[in-house]
Motif scaffolding. Structure first.
Motif, PDB file in Angstrom:
ATOM      1  N   HIS A  10      57.814  36.841 -82.805  1.00  0.00           N
ATOM      2  CA  HIS A  10      58.738  35.967 -82.480  1.00  0.00           C
ATOM      3  C   HIS A  10      59.672  36.469 -81.197  1.00  0.00           C
ATOM      4  N   SER A  12      58.200  38.481 -79.076  1.00  0.00           N
ATOM      5  CA  SER A  12      57.345  38.150 -77.742  1.00  0.00           C
ATOM      6  C   SER A  12      57.680  36.712 -77.069  1.00  0.00           C
ATOM      7  N   ARG A  13      57.893  35.633 -77.982  1.00  0.00           N
ATOM      8  CA  ARG A  13      58.062  34.314 -77.617  1.00  0.00           C
ATOM      9  C   ARG A  13      59.412  34.106 -76.953  1.00  0.00           C
ATOM     10  N   CYS A  16      59.851  35.236 -73.529  1.00  0.00           N
ATOM     11  CA  CYS A  16      59.611  34.391 -72.386  1.00  0.00           C
ATOM     12  C   CYS A  16      60.365  33.625 -71.833  1.00  0.00           C
ATOM     13  N   GLY A  51      59.174  25.205 -79.168  1.00  0.00           N
ATOM     14  CA  GLY A  51      57.774  25.216 -78.870  1.00  0.00           C
ATOM     15  C   GLY A  51      57.258  24.126 -78.456  1.00  0.00           C
ATOM     16  N   THR A  52      55.810  24.226 -78.602  1.00  0.00           N
ATOM     17  CA  THR A  52      54.928  23.270 -78.000  1.00  0.00           C
ATOM     18  C   THR A  52      54.393  22.227 -79.199  1.00  0.00           C
ATOM     19  N   PHE A  59      62.892  27.653 -81.492  1.00  0.00           N
ATOM     20  CA  PHE A  59      62.515  28.631 -82.192  1.00  0.00           C
ATOM     21  C   PHE A  59      63.621  29.941 -81.774  1.00  0.00           C
ATOM     22  N   ASP A 133      53.717  32.303 -71.246  1.00  0.00           N
ATOM     23  CA  ASP A 133      53.635  33.821 -71.389  1.00  0.00           C
ATOM     24  C   ASP A 133      53.033  34.618 -70.232  1.00  0.00           C
ATOM     25  N   VAL A 139      54.262  28.022 -73.823  1.00  0.00           N
ATOM     26  CA  VAL A 139      54.645  28.456 -75.057  1.00  0.00           C
ATOM     27  C   VAL A 139      56.016  27.339 -75.654  1.00  0.00           C
TER      28      VAL A 139
END
Length: 149
Positions: A10, A12-13, A16, A51-52, A59, A133, A139
């Motif tokens: 999470h 890491s997301r 972005c 998100g996608t 998120f 990313d 993402v």
């Protein structure tokens, strides 16, 4: 309200959000040092990201966004992003997201959003951009705005 504990995936997301903005504009989304997630969390502007998924789900929402939407982090991150707009404005929202998908970023969005308690608020001068990313994989999309009423 403290920044929620996030799993490494999470985190890491969420990273972005700022990284993608910088790649698209050459500017920092939020100036500052230290932990970039804490910087996003405590920024004076509202920052959200979804998100996608076929029906994208938020998120991330920072402290300012959660106050506007009158939700806690857990509830917000279970919300399909389409529910942040009034049903009659969904077509406008879809045109916006298509424009962002095509152009990578827009920085002139204005619209009405709705909180969990039904309060409507108008946002303006919002930036909306694609999230990728480090490998360039999509993402999601994010938005940031400092003007609302």
């Amino acid at each position: 309200m403290d920044c929620p504990d996030l799993t490494p995936a999470h985190r890491s997301r969420v990273l972005c959000i700022g990284d993608s903005y910088r790649r698209l504009t050459g500017r920092a989304l939020v100036p500052g040092g230290g932990d970039p997630i804490d910087t996003l969390w405590s920024a004076p502007l509202a920052i959200v990201a979804h998100g996608t998924e076929p029906d994208p789900v938020f998120f991330f929402g920072n402290r300012a966004a959660l106050a506007l939407f009158e939700m806690d982090f857990d509830a917000f991150t279970r919300l399909a992003s389409r529910f942040s707009a009034e049903p009659l404005l969904q077509a406008e929202r879809m045109r916006l997201l298509a424009r962002v998908s095509r152009d990578g970023i827009i920085e002139d969005y204005a619209g009405v959003r709705i909180s969990a308690t039904g309060k409507r608020f108008h946002i303006s001068n919002a930036a909306v951009w694609n999230l990728t990313d480090g490998a360039g994989t999509a993402v999601g999309q994010a938005a940031a705005f400092a003007t609302w009423q």
